[in-house]
Design an enzyme around this catalytic site. Structure first.
Site, short mmCIF file in Angstrom:
data_model
loop_
_atom_site.label_atom_id
_atom_site.label_comp_id
_atom_site.label_asym_id
_atom_site.label_seq_id
_atom_site.Cartn_x
_atom_site.Cartn_y
_atom_site.Cartn_z
N HIS A 49 0.88 -1.17 0.00
CA HIS A 49 0.00 0.00 0.00
C HIS A 49 0.92 1.22 0.00
O HIS A 49 2.09 1.12 0.43
CB HIS A 49 -0.91 0.00 1.23
CG HIS A 49 -1.88 -1.15 1.23
ND1 HIS A 49 -1.90 -2.13 2.18
CD2 HIS A 49 -2.85 -1.48 0.34
CE1 HIS A 49 -2.84 -3.01 1.90
NE2 HIS A 49 -3.43 -2.65 0.78
N ASP A 52 2.47 1.76 3.25
CA ASP A 52 3.43 0.74 3.71
C ASP A 52 4.85 1.19 3.35
O ASP A 52 5.83 0.71 3.91
CB ASP A 52 3.20 -0.61 3.01
CG ASP A 52 1.90 -1.30 3.43
OD1 ASP A 52 1.55 -1.20 4.62
OD2 ASP A 52 1.26 -1.93 2.57
N GLU A 208 -8.52 -11.89 -6.67
CA GLU A 208 -8.30 -12.58 -5.39
C GLU A 208 -9.31 -13.72 -5.28
O GLU A 208 -10.52 -13.52 -5.41
CB GLU A 208 -8.46 -11.61 -4.22
CG GLU A 208 -8.40 -12.36 -2.90
CD GLU A 208 -8.15 -11.52 -1.67
OE1 GLU A 208 -7.40 -10.53 -1.74
OE2 GLU A 208 -8.70 -11.89 -0.62
N HIS A 211 -12.27 -13.20 -2.90
CA HIS A 211 -13.24 -12.20 -3.35
C HIS A 211 -14.21 -12.82 -4.36
O HIS A 211 -15.41 -12.54 -4.32
CB HIS A 211 -12.54 -11.01 -4.01
CG HIS A 211 -11.68 -10.22 -3.07
ND1 HIS A 211 -10.97 -9.11 -3.47
CD2 HIS A 211 -11.40 -10.38 -1.74
CE1 HIS A 211 -10.30 -8.61 -2.44
NE2 HIS A 211 -10.54 -9.37 -1.38
N ASP A 246 -14.29 -11.86 4.79
CA ASP A 246 -13.14 -12.21 3.96
C ASP A 246 -12.08 -12.89 4.85
O ASP A 246 -11.50 -12.26 5.72
CB ASP A 246 -12.59 -10.91 3.36
CG ASP A 246 -11.50 -11.13 2.35
OD1 ASP A 246 -11.22 -12.29 2.00
OD2 ASP A 246 -10.92 -10.13 1.90
N ASP A 248 -9.18 -14.85 3.96
CA ASP A 248 -7.77 -14.88 3.55
C ASP A 248 -7.04 -16.10 4.12
O ASP A 248 -5.93 -16.00 4.66
CB ASP A 248 -7.04 -13.59 3.98
CG ASP A 248 -7.57 -12.35 3.26
OD1 ASP A 248 -8.19 -12.51 2.19
OD2 ASP A 248 -7.37 -11.23 3.75
N ASP A 281 -2.46 -13.36 -0.75
CA ASP A 281 -3.03 -12.43 0.24
C ASP A 281 -3.65 -13.30 1.33
O ASP A 281 -4.83 -13.64 1.27
CB ASP A 281 -4.06 -11.50 -0.41
CG ASP A 281 -4.40 -10.32 0.49
OD1 ASP A 281 -3.88 -10.28 1.63
OD2 ASP A 281 -5.20 -9.45 0.09
C1 XUL Z 1 -8.83 -6.58 0.84
C2 XUL Z 1 -7.66 -6.87 0.03
C3 XUL Z 1 -6.61 -5.82 0.00
C4 XUL Z 1 -5.97 -5.66 -1.32
C5 XUL Z 1 -4.91 -4.61 -1.42
O1 XUL Z 1 -9.77 -7.57 0.87
O2 XUL Z 1 -7.56 -7.95 -0.54
O3 XUL Z 1 -5.64 -6.13 0.95
O4 XUL Z 1 -5.38 -6.87 -1.72
O5 XUL Z 1 -5.38 -3.37 -1.12
MN MN Z 2 -6.19 -8.91 -1.87
#
Ligand code: XUL
Ligand code: MN
Length: 343
Positions: A49, A52, A208, A211, A246, A248, A281
């Protein structure tokens, strides 16, 4: 195993374990320590980001120096920056979705902050800007005009593409969380927007897995669709246990077959041979002790590479024979046996 794949993760993937119901339970790692973990685990890239890299309020005069310091640390660890993603969801000015905010000054903030992220990208040596439109949506539908919002999103993408003719924008779409309903919730939605931008050749997709699953879609088909458009420019591999927040989770840990299908799609087109990254991620479980709170990354990478092996072991002629005979039950058993290590 010989492989062309290059792997990346973000510093937020080595977290302190806080969740909405509890505070951090692990100490914070220094940035350099995170890079050391990346190097030791055989990763080649770091996702960022904007903040970051350097604080969002760092004066412009200090930016070059601040970014150079981070770039040097990356170089020292043999790592590259994969992308910069403007963090448009923490500042008070972003509370109602800065890009689609009803307030003009907040929409302007989104553009200014993101142009600054483009500057950071240029200084750190990447051309990829990832746009996860975290708060671009509504809690109640009546609060915004959806069509105006789509126009604002297009104007935002255009402003960045015009600001720097070398960058690419990668939309990372998600249907919900933190918003109840997010605008352009899927890959397909963003793809349509890509073709309306001032430069479709620099407008693409990061998918992702979690997602796509949250949208009730199959990640491998989503990837295949973006690939068909030549627009799958990165991925965030992970896993997700049903339709909830979410998660992850580490790649392949919930549904191995679904993970296999993603690897199968990527393998078949030679994904990554043009330099595209295999991004992860993933989040460590809150229960994970600090000293070993990197195994989710190590394991996701290992599972991906093992699934590459599995894909390569599947005999294309056997698949073709079963497909031609329309023996999909036979094909299913073949794949499942491969996944069980019985072939
Ligand atoms: C949020 C997500 C974020 C993006 C980067 O769900 O995946 O971390 O990957 O902004
Ligand atoms: Mn992501």
């Amino acid at each position: 195993m010989a492989t062309h794949y290059r792997f990346s993760f973000g510093p937020w993937n080595l977290s302190e374990g806080a969740d909405p119901f509890g505070p951090p339970i692990r100490p914070t790692r220094e940035f350099g320590e995170k890079l050391e973990i990346a190097r030791k685990l055989g990763f080649q890239g770091i996702q960022f980001h904007d903040d970051d890299v350097i604080p969002a309020d760092m004066p412009a005069s200090q930016m070059e120096r601040g970014v150079a310091d981070v770039k040097k640390l990356l170089d020292d660890h043999g790592l590259q920056a994969e992308f910069i993603a403007p963090r448009l969801w923490e500042d008070p000015r972003t509370v109602d979705g800065p890009v689609t905010s009803n307030r003009k000054e907040e929409r302007q903030y989104a553009i200014e902050r993101s142009k600054r992220a483009v500057d950071i990208a240029r200084m750190i040596g990447t051309k990829d800007i990832v746009w996860w439109p975290a708060r671009e949506g509504t809690y109640i539908r009546e609060s915004k005009n959806a069509q105006d919002s789509f126009s604002y999103m297009l104007e935002y993408a255009n402003a960045l593409l015009e600001y720097d003719l070398n960058i690419r924008i990668l939309g990372e779409m998600k249907p919900n969380e933190p918003m109840d309903l997010m605008y352009l919730p899927t890959t397909g939605h963003f793809l349509a927007l890509c073709y309306k931008t001032v430069d479709p050749s620099r407008s693409g997709i990061l998918i992702e897995s979690a997602h796509a699953i949250l949208a009730g879609l199959d990640p491998s088909d989503e990837m295949a669709y973006a690939l068909w458009h030549d627009k799958l420019w990165s991925v965030h591999l992970n896993d997700q246990n049903g339709l909830k927040y979410d998660q992850d989770k580490a790649f392949g840990t919930v549904d191995l077959r679904r993970a296999f299908n993603q690897v199968w799609v990527l393998e078949r087109v030679g994904y990554g041979k043009d330099g595209a990254w295999v991004g992860l991620d993933v989040k460590a479980m809150r229960t994970q002790p600090h000293e070993i709170a990197f195994r989710h990354l190590e394991n996701s990478k290992e599972i991906f590479l093992q699934l590459v092996e599995v894909c390569r072991k599947v005999d294309p002629q056997e698949v073709q024979g079963l497909t031609q005979a329309r023996d999909y039950e036979g094909l299913e058993l073949l794949i499942v046996k491969h996944l069980m290590g019985l072939r």
